[in-house]
Write a protein that holds these residues in place. Structure first.
Motif, PDB file in Angstrom:
ATOM      1  N   LYS A 180      44.669 -37.893  69.438  1.00  0.00           N
ATOM      2  CA  LYS A 180      45.185 -38.361  68.082  1.00  0.00           C
ATOM      3  C   LYS A 180      46.371 -37.551  68.037  1.00  0.00           C
ATOM      4  O   LYS A 180      47.399 -37.895  67.237  1.00  0.00           O
ATOM      5  CB  LYS A 180      44.187 -37.935  67.244  1.00  0.00           C
ATOM      6  N   GLN A 181      46.898 -36.441  68.465  1.00  0.00           N
ATOM      7  CA  GLN A 181      47.818 -35.341  68.156  1.00  0.00           C
ATOM      8  C   GLN A 181      48.930 -35.559  69.181  1.00  0.00           C
ATOM      9  O   GLN A 181      50.043 -35.351  68.921  1.00  0.00           O
ATOM     10  CB  GLN A 181      47.275 -34.071  68.151  1.00  0.00           C
ATOM     11  N   VAL A 182      48.560 -36.001  70.429  1.00  0.00           N
ATOM     12  CA  VAL A 182      49.549 -36.159  71.321  1.00  0.00           C
ATOM     13  C   VAL A 182      49.931 -37.483  71.848  1.00  0.00           C
ATOM     14  O   VAL A 182      51.212 -37.981  72.389  1.00  0.00           O
ATOM     15  CB  VAL A 182      49.439 -35.379  72.510  1.00  0.00           C
ATOM     16  N   ALA A 183      49.408 -38.449  71.697  1.00  0.00           N
ATOM     17  CA  ALA A 183      49.686 -40.042  71.983  1.00  0.00           C
ATOM     18  C   ALA A 183      48.837 -40.987  70.826  1.00  0.00           C
ATOM     19  O   ALA A 183      48.137 -41.817  71.462  1.00  0.00           O
ATOM     20  CB  ALA A 183      49.163 -40.005  73.613  1.00  0.00           C
ATOM     21  N   LYS A 184      49.084 -40.720  69.810  1.00  0.00           N
ATOM     22  CA  LYS A 184      48.316 -41.638  68.743  1.00  0.00           C
ATOM     23  C   LYS A 184      48.519 -42.950  69.088  1.00  0.00           C
ATOM     24  O   LYS A 184      47.806 -43.912  68.773  1.00  0.00           O
ATOM     25  CB  LYS A 184      48.100 -41.003  67.272  1.00  0.00           C
ATOM     26  N   ASN A 185      49.673 -43.324  69.311  1.00  0.00           N
ATOM     27  CA  ASN A 185      50.028 -44.830  69.619  1.00  0.00           C
ATOM     28  C   ASN A 185      49.919 -45.533  70.908  1.00  0.00           C
ATOM     29  O   ASN A 185      50.227 -46.619  71.230  1.00  0.00           O
ATOM     30  CB  ASN A 185      51.369 -45.047  68.953  1.00  0.00           C
ATOM     31  N   ASN A 234      60.573 -31.474  73.903  1.00  0.00           N
ATOM     32  CA  ASN A 234      59.625 -32.580  73.163  1.00  0.00           C
ATOM     33  C   ASN A 234      59.005 -31.647  71.947  1.00  0.00           C
ATOM     34  O   ASN A 234      59.015 -30.599  72.006  1.00  0.00           O
ATOM     35  CB  ASN A 234      58.486 -32.942  74.224  1.00  0.00           C
ATOM     36  N   SER A 235      58.642 -32.505  71.032  1.00  0.00           N
ATOM     37  CA  SER A 235      58.055 -32.079  69.666  1.00  0.00           C
ATOM     38  C   SER A 235      56.913 -31.244  69.731  1.00  0.00           C
ATOM     39  O   SER A 235      56.663 -30.409  69.351  1.00  0.00           O
ATOM     40  CB  SER A 235      57.971 -33.298  68.642  1.00  0.00           C
ATOM     41  N   LEU A 236      55.779 -31.642  70.700  1.00  0.00           N
ATOM     42  CA  LEU A 236      54.445 -31.022  70.836  1.00  0.00           C
ATOM     43  C   LEU A 236      55.140 -29.685  71.267  1.00  0.00           C
ATOM     44  O   LEU A 236      54.270 -28.499  70.542  1.00  0.00           O
ATOM     45  CB  LEU A 236      53.986 -31.485  72.002  1.00  0.00           C
ATOM     46  N   ALA A 237      55.660 -29.173  72.253  1.00  0.00           N
ATOM     47  CA  ALA A 237      55.993 -27.790  72.609  1.00  0.00           C
ATOM     48  C   ALA A 237      56.778 -26.996  71.358  1.00  0.00           C
ATOM     49  O   ALA A 237      56.359 -25.908  70.992  1.00  0.00           O
ATOM     50  CB  ALA A 237      57.024 -27.677  73.819  1.00  0.00           C
ATOM     51  N   GLN A 238      57.968 -27.766  70.674  1.00  0.00           N
ATOM     52  CA  GLN A 238      58.531 -27.307  69.591  1.00  0.00           C
ATOM     53  C   GLN A 238      57.466 -26.803  68.736  1.00  0.00           C
ATOM     54  O   GLN A 238      57.572 -25.969  68.061  1.00  0.00           O
ATOM     55  CB  GLN A 238      59.581 -28.151  69.182  1.00  0.00           C
ATOM     56  N   ASN A 239      56.903 -27.901  68.208  1.00  0.00           N
ATOM     57  CA  ASN A 239      55.947 -27.511  67.162  1.00  0.00           C
ATOM     58  C   ASN A 239      54.734 -26.437  67.251  1.00  0.00           C
ATOM     59  O   ASN A 239      54.408 -25.486  66.357  1.00  0.00           O
ATOM     60  CB  ASN A 239      54.909 -28.796  66.519  1.00  0.00           C
ATOM     61  N   LEU A 240      54.575 -26.330  68.452  1.00  0.00           N
ATOM     62  CA  LEU A 240      53.506 -25.004  68.917  1.00  0.00           C
ATOM     63  C   LEU A 240      54.321 -24.002  69.187  1.00  0.00           C
ATOM     64  O   LEU A 240      53.666 -22.891  69.380  1.00  0.00           O
ATOM     65  CB  LEU A 240      52.892 -25.478  70.177  1.00  0.00           C
ATOM     66  N   GLY A 241      55.643 -23.954  69.135  1.00  0.00           N
ATOM     67  CA  GLY A 241      56.480 -22.714  69.442  1.00  0.00           C
ATOM     68  C   GLY A 241      56.432 -22.245  71.149  1.00  0.00           C
ATOM     69  O   GLY A 241      56.416 -21.360  71.264  1.00  0.00           O
ATOM     70  N   LYS A 242      56.003 -23.512  71.673  1.00  0.00           N
ATOM     71  CA  LYS A 242      55.685 -23.017  73.187  1.00  0.00           C
ATOM     72  C   LYS A 242      56.911 -23.247  73.929  1.00  0.00           C
ATOM     73  O   LYS A 242      57.480 -24.206  74.055  1.00  0.00           O
ATOM     74  CB  LYS A 242      54.661 -24.190  73.501  1.00  0.00           C
ATOM     75  N   THR A 263      54.119 -36.937  71.720  1.00  0.00           N
ATOM     76  CA  THR A 263      54.748 -36.067  71.258  1.00  0.00           C
ATOM     77  C   THR A 263      55.031 -34.885  72.539  1.00  0.00           C
ATOM     78  O   THR A 263      56.040 -34.035  72.295  1.00  0.00           O
ATOM     79  CB  THR A 263      53.683 -35.079  70.039  1.00  0.00           C
ATOM     80  N   PHE A 264      54.432 -35.095  73.678  1.00  0.00           N
ATOM     81  CA  PHE A 264      54.871 -34.187  75.054  1.00  0.00           C
ATOM     82  C   PHE A 264      55.946 -34.944  75.611  1.00  0.00           C
ATOM     83  O   PHE A 264      56.626 -34.328  76.508  1.00  0.00           O
ATOM     84  CB  PHE A 264      53.520 -34.313  75.631  1.00  0.00           C
ATOM     85  N   CYS A 265      56.465 -36.144  75.075  1.00  0.00           N
ATOM     86  CA  CYS A 265      57.435 -36.822  76.207  1.00  0.00           C
ATOM     87  C   CYS A 265      58.823 -36.369  75.613  1.00  0.00           C
ATOM     88  O   CYS A 265      59.478 -36.385  74.418  1.00  0.00           O
ATOM     89  CB  CYS A 265      57.302 -38.214  75.654  1.00  0.00           C
ATOM     90  N   ALA A 266      59.882 -35.976  76.743  1.00  0.00           N
ATOM     91  CA  ALA A 266      61.006 -35.703  76.448  1.00  0.00           C
ATOM     92  C   ALA A 266      61.743 -36.811  77.184  1.00  0.00           C
ATOM     93  O   ALA A 266      63.119 -36.673  77.244  1.00  0.00           O
ATOM     94  CB  ALA A 266      61.248 -34.460  77.144  1.00  0.00           C
ATOM     95  N   PHE A 267      61.293 -37.905  77.699  1.00  0.00           N
ATOM     96  CA  PHE A 267      61.832 -38.800  78.674  1.00  0.00           C
ATOM     97  C   PHE A 267      62.453 -39.934  77.660  1.00  0.00           C
ATOM     98  O   PHE A 267      63.389 -40.759  78.048  1.00  0.00           O
ATOM     99  CB  PHE A 267      60.769 -39.023  79.855  1.00  0.00           C
ATOM    100  N   ALA A 268      61.450 -40.368  76.592  1.00  0.00           N
ATOM    101  CA  ALA A 268      61.914 -41.687  76.032  1.00  0.00           C
ATOM    102  C   ALA A 268      62.954 -41.681  75.358  1.00  0.00           C
ATOM    103  O   ALA A 268      63.472 -40.792  74.745  1.00  0.00           O
ATOM    104  CB  ALA A 268      60.726 -41.913  74.936  1.00  0.00           C
TER     105      ALA A 268
END
Ligand code: V47
Length: 376
Positions: free
Chosen positions: A189-194, A260-268, A74-79
């Motif tokens: 589990k929240q940032v790199a679950k796979n 990246n979705s992590l930042a978006q979901n956190l409003g960060k 979820t932290f990745c903006a590269f993929a």
């Protein structure tokens, strides 16, 4: 010790001065102390005891041979996914051609890490390393994070140790420290679950060390992790380093919050603060008493803060890189690369002695300290 304002630091300072190891609780005191001046001084003491003013950097090249990846951190903006207009996917000859485009004499390290490609066969990877070694015999290939090694084990149906052995036989010199993120399950589990599990990440580095391959370790911080989880991450690395001694450097990676979705979901939308970056580096320098180097990664924390970090425990500033994509996709505001002269100047102007190293930390050249430091 007269400068110590936080009385909780008094026994810790005595231990650091005596070269004694800190407990987890003492590490947490370092993370929470308001007395940043003492924290910096203690980190500087450890750093200077190990390296004096020497500050290491490498003339390096970075290449990500594909951004195709199915993992979905979820932290990745590269993929990218197949068919995306911004996707790229180089075959082995293109990788060699891309390196040739950027290569200049004196570059000793090629750092490669990439996405988990959905369908390239295992044979591609040793072939690519072999072709690179044949085309650039002086280039040390530092490539494949433990997460990528696990992916290669899955597609090759070979144990990770065998994958490492075959890559080493093809010419792989060392492994970078990516894919570690935060080891704690709650965060992972929240940032790199796979992605590769924490224990597997550590086991793959253990295996690399067992065949004489040196590696690095990273920690991605500044998102949803707690300070305890940061220290737990370092603690697990310290334990493994006690066992193998195979890590060269620890590299905190400051979370880049764009795309990246992590930042978006956190409003960060904000970056880590300079003080958090410095504190983190200093805690690492003191707590990871068995790591040779703490790396200040200028790509993510800026070259200006990296200069300051040399007084906060940092003894290595990575490399020239030439062109980086993972951090920049996520909003890194640094240049894509730095010239060798800029790196030398950055270190000299911080009052330290630049040491050009290779991927194995052999010292290739020691530059003089700056004669005068005016103007900075
Ligand atoms: O594995 C991805 C991280 C890593 C973001 O070993 C992010 O010498 C911050 O591992 N914000 C790749 N970090 C970079 C890496 C590295 C860098 C420098 C030196 C070395 C070394 C290794 O970057 C990934 C992941 O953990 N990452 N996205 C982001 N938004």
């Amino acid at each position: 010790m007269k400068w110590i304002r936080d009385p909780q630091l008094l026994p810790i300072a005595a231990k650091v001065e005596a070269g004694e190891r800190l407990t987890f609780e003492e590490g947490m005191v370092l993370y929470r102390t308001p007395d940043l001046n003492t924290l910096a001084r203690l980190a500087d003491l450890v750093r200077n005891r190990q390296h004096g003013d020497k500050t290491y950097f490498v003339h390096s090249l970075r290449l990500e041979f594909t951004n195709l990846c199915y993992v979905g951190c979820t932290f990745c903006a590269f993929a990218a996914r197949k068919g995306d207009p911004h996707a790229w996917d180089y075959d082995a000859d293109t990788v060699v051609a891309k390196v040739r485009e950027k290569y200049e004499p004196g570059i000793t390290e090629l750092h490669m890490s990439s996405g988990h490609h959905p369908n390239r066969p295992w044979s591609f990877y040793p072939e690519m390393v072999g072709k690179l070694r044949a085309a650039f015999p002086d280039l040390q290939v530092k490539a494949f994070t433990a997460a990528e090694i696990e992916h290669l084990s899955r597609i090759s149906k070979k144990p990770t140790l065998e994958v490492l052995r075959e890559l080493q036989a093809a010419g792989l010199a060392a492994m970078p420290g990516g894919g570690a993120e935060i080891f704690a399950d709650r965060v992972r589990k929240q940032v790199a679950k796979n992605k590769v599990k924490a224990e597997r990440w550590l086991q793959i580095h253990r295996e690399a060390h067992s065949i004489g391959m040196r590696t690095n370790a990273t920690m991605l911080y500044g998102h949803i992790e707690t300070l305890e989880e940061r220290l737990d991450h370092m603690h697990r690395l310290r334990d493994l380093q006690d066992e193998t001694g195979g890590f060269h450097a620890f590299i905190p990676l400051a979370f880049q919050p764009m795309g990246n979705s992590l930042a978006q979901n956190l409003g960060k939308t904000d970056y880590t603060t300079g003080l958090d970056d410095l504190r983190n580096l200093a805690v690492a320098r003191i707590y990871l008493d068995n790591f040779p180097h703490i790396k200040g990664y200028w790509v993510m924390i800026s070259s200006e803060l990296t200069q300051v970090s040399l007084d906060w425990g940092v003894s290595d500033v990575d490399g020239t890189i030439v062109e980086e994509h993972i951090a920049h996709a996520a909003g890194a505001q640094s240049p894509l690369g730095l010239s060798k002269n800029k790196m030398i100047e950055m270190i000299q102007r911080a009052g330290r002695v630049p040491v050009l190293r290779d991927a194995f930390y052999n010292e290739l050249e020691i530059y003089p300290a700056a004669a005068a430091l005016a103007g900075d």
